[in-house]
Design a protein around this motif. Structure first.
Motif, PDB file in Angstrom:
ATOM      1  N   VAL A 323      56.383  43.127  33.788  1.00 30.99           N
ATOM      2  CA  VAL A 323      56.763  44.533  33.859  1.00 30.99           C
ATOM      3  C   VAL A 323      57.335  45.000  32.520  1.00 30.99           C
ATOM      4  CG1 VAL A 323      58.347  46.181  34.934  1.00 30.99           C
ATOM      5  CG2 VAL A 323      57.116  44.536  36.348  1.00 30.99           C
ATOM      6  N   LYS A 324      58.192  44.194  31.915  1.00 31.83           N
ATOM      7  CA  LYS A 324      58.780  44.557  30.623  1.00 31.83           C
ATOM      8  C   LYS A 324      57.696  44.717  29.560  1.00 31.83           C
ATOM      9  CE  LYS A 324      62.227  43.133  27.184  1.00 31.83           C
ATOM     10  NZ  LYS A 324      61.312  43.407  26.036  1.00 31.83           N
ATOM     11  N   GLU A 325      56.747  43.780  29.550  1.00 35.68           N
ATOM     12  CA  GLU A 325      55.667  43.848  28.568  1.00 35.68           C
ATOM     13  C   GLU A 325      54.808  45.094  28.786  1.00 35.68           C
ATOM     14  OE1 GLU A 325      52.643  40.657  26.566  1.00 35.68           O
ATOM     15  OE2 GLU A 325      52.589  40.789  28.751  1.00 35.68           O
ATOM     16  N   ALA A 326      54.553  45.416  30.059  1.00 35.79           N
ATOM     17  CA  ALA A 326      53.777  46.620  30.360  1.00 35.79           C
ATOM     18  C   ALA A 326      54.485  47.861  29.840  1.00 35.79           C
ATOM     19  CB  ALA A 326      53.554  46.723  31.867  1.00 35.79           C
ATOM     20  N   ALA A 331      53.332  51.735  29.271  1.00 35.57           N
ATOM     21  CA  ALA A 331      53.296  52.108  30.686  1.00 35.57           C
ATOM     22  C   ALA A 331      54.583  52.837  31.062  1.00 35.57           C
ATOM     23  CB  ALA A 331      53.121  50.874  31.557  1.00 35.57           C
ATOM     24  N   GLU A 332      54.513  53.586  32.164  1.00 34.57           N
ATOM     25  CA  GLU A 332      55.688  54.301  32.663  1.00 34.57           C
ATOM     26  C   GLU A 332      56.109  53.712  34.006  1.00 34.57           C
ATOM     27  OE1 GLU A 332      56.908  58.676  34.514  1.00 34.57           O
ATOM     28  OE2 GLU A 332      54.965  58.399  33.536  1.00 34.57           O
ATOM     29  N   LEU A 333      57.407  53.459  34.151  1.00 33.58           N
ATOM     30  CA  LEU A 333      57.953  53.055  35.443  1.00 33.58           C
ATOM     31  C   LEU A 333      58.192  54.323  36.250  1.00 33.58           C
ATOM     32  CD1 LEU A 333      59.007  50.768  37.290  1.00 33.58           C
ATOM     33  CD2 LEU A 333      61.256  51.090  36.238  1.00 33.58           C
ATOM     34  N   LEU A 334      57.249  54.655  37.111  1.00 34.69           N
ATOM     35  CA  LEU A 334      57.309  55.906  37.851  1.00 34.69           C
ATOM     36  C   LEU A 334      58.401  55.896  38.901  1.00 34.69           C
ATOM     37  CD1 LEU A 334      55.877  58.669  38.290  1.00 34.69           C
ATOM     38  CD2 LEU A 334      54.519  57.532  40.056  1.00 34.69           C
ATOM     39  N   ASP A 355      44.553  48.880  26.334  1.00 34.54           N
ATOM     40  CA  ASP A 355      45.157  47.957  25.380  1.00 34.54           C
ATOM     41  C   ASP A 355      46.483  47.381  25.874  1.00 34.54           C
ATOM     42  OD1 ASP A 355      46.523  50.339  25.267  1.00 34.54           O
ATOM     43  OD2 ASP A 355      46.574  50.470  23.078  1.00 34.54           O
ATOM     44  N   ASN A 356      46.893  47.748  27.068  1.00 35.13           N
ATOM     45  CA  ASN A 356      48.116  47.213  27.662  1.00 35.13           C
ATOM     46  C   ASN A 356      47.770  45.888  28.365  1.00 35.13           C
ATOM     47  OD1 ASN A 356      50.440  46.755  29.347  1.00 35.13           O
ATOM     48  ND2 ASN A 356      50.914  48.936  29.220  1.00 35.13           N
ATOM     49  N   PRO A 357      48.506  44.820  28.115  1.00 35.44           N
ATOM     50  CA  PRO A 357      48.210  43.558  28.790  1.00 35.44           C
ATOM     51  C   PRO A 357      48.168  43.679  30.315  1.00 35.44           C
ATOM     52  CG  PRO A 357      49.802  43.200  27.037  1.00 35.44           C
ATOM     53  CD  PRO A 357      49.617  44.678  27.155  1.00 35.44           C
ATOM     54  N   ALA A 358      48.947  44.622  30.865  1.00 37.48           N
ATOM     55  CA  ALA A 358      48.981  44.802  32.316  1.00 37.48           C
ATOM     56  C   ALA A 358      47.630  45.224  32.883  1.00 37.48           C
ATOM     57  CB  ALA A 358      50.035  45.842  32.691  1.00 37.48           C
ATOM     58  N   TYR A 359      46.778  45.797  32.042  1.00 37.44           N
ATOM     59  CA  TYR A 359      45.485  46.311  32.495  1.00 37.44           C
ATOM     60  C   TYR A 359      44.604  45.206  33.071  1.00 37.44           C
ATOM     61  CZ  TYR A 359      41.176  49.139  32.247  1.00 37.44           C
ATOM     62  OH  TYR A 359      40.020  49.822  32.551  1.00 37.44           O
ATOM     63  N   THR A 360      44.721  44.011  32.521  1.00 37.78           N
ATOM     64  CA  THR A 360      43.846  42.914  32.957  1.00 37.78           C
ATOM     65  C   THR A 360      44.591  41.788  33.667  1.00 37.78           C
ATOM     66  OG1 THR A 360      44.045  41.912  30.755  1.00 37.78           O
ATOM     67  CG2 THR A 360      42.120  43.323  31.168  1.00 37.78           C
ATOM     68  N   GLU A 361      45.906  41.944  33.875  1.00 37.21           N
ATOM     69  CA  GLU A 361      46.686  40.880  34.491  1.00 37.21           C
ATOM     70  C   GLU A 361      46.831  41.081  36.001  1.00 37.21           C
ATOM     71  OE1 GLU A 361      50.435  40.908  32.513  1.00 37.21           O
ATOM     72  OE2 GLU A 361      49.733  39.739  30.796  1.00 37.21           O
ATOM     73  N   GLU A 362      47.091  39.980  36.695  1.00 37.97           N
ATOM     74  CA  GLU A 362      47.431  40.040  38.114  1.00 37.97           C
ATOM     75  C   GLU A 362      48.951  40.057  38.245  1.00 37.97           C
ATOM     76  OE1 GLU A 362      46.571  37.586  42.259  1.00 37.97           O
ATOM     77  OE2 GLU A 362      46.520  36.498  40.350  1.00 37.97           O
ATOM     78  N   PHE A 363      49.473  41.048  38.959  1.00 33.20           N
ATOM     79  CA  PHE A 363      50.912  41.139  39.210  1.00 33.20           C
ATOM     80  C   PHE A 363      51.178  40.574  40.604  1.00 33.20           C
ATOM     81  CE2 PHE A 363      50.887  43.360  35.437  1.00 33.20           C
ATOM     82  CZ  PHE A 363      52.093  43.955  35.106  1.00 33.20           C
ATOM     83  N   THR A 386      37.787  44.568  35.160  1.00 35.63           N
ATOM     84  CA  THR A 386      38.817  43.541  35.365  1.00 35.63           C
ATOM     85  C   THR A 386      38.146  42.176  35.309  1.00 35.63           C
ATOM     86  OG1 THR A 386      40.392  42.619  36.980  1.00 35.63           O
ATOM     87  CG2 THR A 386      38.507  43.804  37.864  1.00 35.63           C
ATOM     88  N   PRO A 387      38.874  41.161  34.880  1.00 31.45           N
ATOM     89  CA  PRO A 387      38.271  39.820  34.924  1.00 31.45           C
ATOM     90  C   PRO A 387      38.037  39.327  36.349  1.00 31.45           C
ATOM     91  CG  PRO A 387      40.247  39.869  33.523  1.00 31.45           C
ATOM     92  CD  PRO A 387      40.220  41.152  34.275  1.00 31.45           C
ATOM     93  N   TYR A 388      38.752  39.927  37.303  1.00 26.26           N
ATOM     94  CA  TYR A 388      38.745  39.414  38.670  1.00 26.26           C
ATOM     95  C   TYR A 388      37.683  40.079  39.540  1.00 26.26           C
ATOM     96  CZ  TYR A 388      43.284  37.489  37.321  1.00 26.26           C
ATOM     97  OH  TYR A 388      44.294  36.820  36.679  1.00 26.26           O
ATOM     98  N   GLY A 389      37.427  39.460  40.684  1.00 26.18           N
ATOM     99  CA  GLY A 389      36.468  40.024  41.622  1.00 26.18           C
ATOM    100  C   GLY A 389      36.636  39.422  42.998  1.00 26.18           C
ATOM    101  N   LEU A 390      37.847  39.501  43.530  1.00 30.35           N
ATOM    102  CA  LEU A 390      38.106  38.903  44.845  1.00 30.35           C
ATOM    103  C   LEU A 390      37.842  39.928  45.948  1.00 30.35           C
ATOM    104  CD1 LEU A 390      38.940  36.367  46.362  1.00 30.35           C
ATOM    105  CD2 LEU A 390      41.328  37.070  46.130  1.00 30.35           C
ATOM    106  N   GLY A 391      38.809  40.776  46.245  1.00 32.74           N
ATOM    107  CA  GLY A 391      38.625  41.780  47.280  1.00 32.74           C
ATOM    108  C   GLY A 391      38.685  43.183  46.713  1.00 32.74           C
TER     109      GLY A 391
END
Length: 457
Positions: A323-326, A331-334, A355-363, A386-391
């Motif tokens: 969250v801090k990195e985002a 990013a904005e903490l809404l 370009d934000n690391p949060a864009y491609t990360e799983e939280f 996204t790199p992922y493709g689960l659900g």
């Protein structure tokens, strides 16, 4: 505490309840031998009907011991008690499904010949000893998805659970044996990561199933590949929740909150990225902000609690750093946010750019990302970026649109206008960095069997 120290550390209190010794190399080698030898009697010496009766008893024991089992995982990983009971109940249903359908799933499958006399068919049989490597977030359910079908089909199992789940691992082994699974056909091992490397390479191990992180999956797949072993991998996810049309936005928001907060946000297939069409965005965000932040973490032993602590201090540290990195990257903490011990408050992030690391990360926790899009096509593109493709989740009142979008989503599962709609008969798994192979349903029973073709002239 190292990654392979087995201990129950209550995440709500920080108390170390009990520690467990890891298995010695000699004992582990002996366990491999016993489980390998047990396949002759279990896989070849018993019928699928006999095995199914035993697994039905496994289901019954889960039901009979539901409260006890639930309380264990509240201690181990902080799951709210009502969700813990629900996990035990769903696990029992999985075992019962394979007990009820095992004979049908293993039945001969005829093949229509294109030419020549005679007949041909597929006959399914067990392959032998399997290694299961299971995660902490669903201690019983994850094991049921693996052990249920594979014990019914006749395989034997070595089960390495997560280091923070030794008590639930032990009680599951106890239940299998009490139900009638031979002692050596299911063996729980408190093994280190280093030991697991050579277990995978042992010629007697015929396959590996892992649910966990991408890094763990890549490591296991690499070792298995060198040793020509079949692997099933269920890895992470950053599932999109796409909102395109709504007659009842309050109902959609309710589903969105449930999709994000299941298991305190620690589910691979939880809704994590909320992608909302621009004409609904402002209303959705306002309602979502109120509803999500209205759920605060609490005592996991209370039946009123929806969100408990994160599973460990390491998990809370990781989410806090993400969250801090985002935020540091624009990013904005809404709404919401903050941490007290291992309890993480619900939060919403917006303004996340590529370009934000949060864009491609799983939280992995109760933090939602919300995005505004201007069209259906833009929603699909963002969902797939996204790199992922689960659900994935698609909410719309237009049935044609729902199926059109579902066809274009790069994921192993699409849920239309529904959250929490998984079932024992529905295959579970993903594509891309979310892994490969399937669990549950008939597809889960077909991963580790020899589909032998028999041609009769």
């Amino acid at each position: 505490m190292s990654a392979t120290t087995y201990a129950v550390v209550n995440p709500a209190t920080g108390e170390t309840v009990k520690t467990y010794e890891t298995i010695s190399d000699d004992a582990l080698k002996a366990a491999i031998g016993r489980a390998h030898d047990a396949h002759e009697g279990w896989g070849r010496g018993t019928s699928v009907e006999e095995r199914a009766k035993i697994i039905a008893r496994v289901a019954e024991l889960h039901t009979e011991r539901q409260d006890e089992l639930a309380e264990i995982i509240v201690r181990e990983m902080g799951k709210p008690i009502e969700q813990a009971r629900g996990e035990v109940e769903f696990s029992a249903a999985i075992y019962q499904y394979y007990a009820d359908n095992g004979a049908k799933l293993m039945a001969d499958e005829p093949i229509e010949l294109l030419e020549g006399e005679g007949s041909a068919f597929i006959r399914r049989s067990s392959v032998g000893l399997l290694l299961g490597i299971m995660p902490w977030n669903y201690p019983y359910y994850q094991v049921a998805r693996f052990a249920g079908p594979n014990l019914v089909t006749g395989n034997t199992i070595l089960l390495k659970h997560a280091p923070q789940c030794p008590e639930s691992a032990a009680v599951m082994e106890e239940i299998f044996h009490a139900a009638g699974v031979p002692k050596d056909a299911y063996i729980n091992i408190y093994a280190t990561n280093e030991q697991i490397e050579w277990v995978i390479g042992d010629r007697r191990v015929q396959g590996v199933s892992l649910t966990g992180s991408g890094r763990a999956g890549a490591a296991v797949a690499e070792i298995a590949g060198r040793n020509l072993k079949k692997v099933v991998l269920e890895l992470g996810g950053s599932d999109p929740f796409i909102v395109l049309k709504a007659d009842d936005l309050d109902a959609v928001v309710e589903q969105a909150v449930g999709g994000r907060l299941e298991n305190s946000g620690q589910a691979c297939n939880a809704a994590k990225r909320f992608i909302v069409l621009d004409d609904l965005y402002d209303d959705f965000v306002e309602k979502f902000k109120t509803a999500l932040t209205g759920v605060q973490p609490g005592d996991p032993t209370s039946t009123d609690t929806t969100v408990g602590p994160l599973s460990s201090t390491a998990a809370a540290d990781r989410l806090e750093a993400q969250v801090k990195e985002a935020l540091d990257n624009g990013a904005e903490l809404l709404a919401g946010g903050g941490r007290e011990g291992n309890f993480f408050k619900t939060a919403i992030l917006t303004g996340i750019t590529k370009d934000n690391p949060a864009y491609t990360e799983e939280f992995f926790g109760p933090v939602a990302q919300v995005y505004k899009v201007g069209s259906e096509a833009e929603a699909i593109a963002l969902a797939n970026d996204t790199p992922y493709g689960l659900g994935s989740y698609v909410f719309t009142t237009d049935n044609d649109q729902a199926l059109r979008v579902a066809d274009q989503i790069e994921a192993g599962m699409v849920f239309i206008n529904a959250v929490g709609a998984e079932g024992v008969e529905l295959p579970f798994g993903g594509v891309k960095a979310s892994g490969f192979g399937r669990e549950l349903g008939r597809f889960g029973a077909d991963e580790f069997v020899n589909k032998k073709m028999i041609r009769v002239g």
